[in-house]
Design an enzyme around this catalytic site. Structure first.
Site, PDB file in Angstrom:
ATOM      1  N   HIS A   1       0.855  -1.182   0.000  1.00 22.22           N
ATOM      2  CA  HIS A   1       0.000   0.000   0.000  1.00 22.22           C
ATOM      3  C   HIS A   1       0.893   1.235   0.000  1.00 22.22           C
ATOM      4  O   HIS A   1       2.074   1.175   0.354  1.00 22.22           O
ATOM      5  CB  HIS A   1      -0.896   0.005   1.231  1.00 22.22           C
ATOM      6  CG  HIS A   1      -1.966  -1.036   1.207  1.00 22.22           C
ATOM      7  ND1 HIS A   1      -3.103  -0.933   1.978  1.00 22.22           N
ATOM      8  CD2 HIS A   1      -2.090  -2.198   0.518  1.00 22.22           C
ATOM      9  CE1 HIS A   1      -3.884  -1.974   1.763  1.00 22.22           C
ATOM     10  NE2 HIS A   1      -3.281  -2.775   0.883  1.00 22.22           N
TER      11      HIS A   1
ATOM     12  N   GLU B   1       1.107   3.846   1.937  1.00 24.24           N
ATOM     13  CA  GLU B   1       1.690   4.215   3.221  1.00 24.24           C
ATOM     14  C   GLU B   1       2.841   3.285   3.586  1.00 24.24           C
ATOM     15  O   GLU B   1       3.892   3.743   4.051  1.00 24.24           O
ATOM     16  CB  GLU B   1       0.625   4.173   4.330  1.00 24.24           C
ATOM     17  CG  GLU B   1      -0.503   5.164   4.144  1.00 24.24           C
ATOM     18  CD  GLU B   1      -1.697   4.603   3.365  1.00 24.24           C
ATOM     19  OE1 GLU B   1      -2.799   5.127   3.543  1.00 24.24           O
ATOM     20  OE2 GLU B   1      -1.521   3.651   2.574  1.00 24.24           O
TER      21      GLU B   1
ATOM     22  N   CYS C   1      -5.908   2.250   5.860  1.00 29.27           N
ATOM     23  CA  CYS C   1      -6.588   1.006   6.200  1.00 29.27           C
ATOM     24  C   CYS C   1      -5.993   0.484   7.517  1.00 29.27           C
ATOM     25  O   CYS C   1      -4.994   1.020   7.994  1.00 29.27           O
ATOM     26  CB  CYS C   1      -6.410  -0.018   5.078  1.00 29.27           C
ATOM     27  SG  CYS C   1      -4.750  -0.756   5.017  1.00 29.27           S
TER      28      CYS C   1
ATOM     29  N   CYS D   1      -2.195  -0.282   7.266  1.00 27.28           N
ATOM     30  CA  CYS D   1      -1.369   0.917   7.145  1.00 27.28           C
ATOM     31  C   CYS D   1      -1.360   1.722   8.437  1.00 27.28           C
ATOM     32  O   CYS D   1      -0.322   2.251   8.832  1.00 27.28           O
ATOM     33  CB  CYS D   1      -1.854   1.768   5.981  1.00 27.28           C
ATOM     34  SG  CYS D   1      -1.577   0.976   4.383  1.00 27.28           S
TER      35      CYS D   1
END
Length: 158
Positions: free
Chosen positions: A54, A56, A84, A87
């Site tokens: 992801h 991040e 999320c 993250c």
């Protein structure tokens, strides 16, 4: 805590470029320390076949490599969308001092990125989770923690 819109604009631009270039999902992140960009990241899940890639997490990995540290104390993260659960946990583990996000979890869900089930899943007792989860060889596994506690030479607390 108010953040700097310039860094948020950069995170959003990374997210949009990631989509228009065909590199991945609509997520971008920028890590800043003392008003300077340390590292950036964009969603690379499908490009790298890595479900943890992801924006991040990618930005955290890049920032840690740049700073040669596993800690991002003193850093802020600007992310194009509300993190999320994975993250968010990574941001906490990295010890960022602030999180700024653009879109909300609902905005992501409306675009097909719904993480609500993950938030629900972590609240469930282990025995009630969707993926069967069982403790196995706990006594043996504790030996690793015993070795950690006993190690004065190789141990770096985090």
């Amino acid at each position: 805590m108010q953040g700097n819109p310039i860094f948020m604009e950069q995170a959003i631009a990374l997210a949009t470029k990631n989509v228009t270039s065909g590199r991945g999902g609509p997520f971008g992140a920028v890590i800043v320390r003392d008003g300077k960009v340390v590292a950036t990241g964009a969603n690379r899940v499908t490009a790298t076949n890595d479900p943890t890639a992801h924006a991040e997490v990618t930005a955290i990995r890049n920032a840690c490599a740049e700073l040669k540290s596993f800690s991002l104390e003193g850093c802020e993260i600007y992310t194009s969308c509300e993190p999320c659960p994975m993250c968010l946990a990574a941001i906490y583990w990295a010890r960022c001092k602030a999180i700024y996000f653009g879109g909300t979890a609902k905005d992501a869900a409306d675009a097909g990125f719904d993480d609500a089930f993950l938030y629900d899943e972590v609240k469930r007792p282990v025995a009630e989770r969707t993926i069967p989860t069982t403790t196995l060889l706990r006594d043996k596994a504790i030996e690793s923690f015993d070795a950690w506690r006993a190690s004065a030479v190789n141990r770096i607390d985090y």
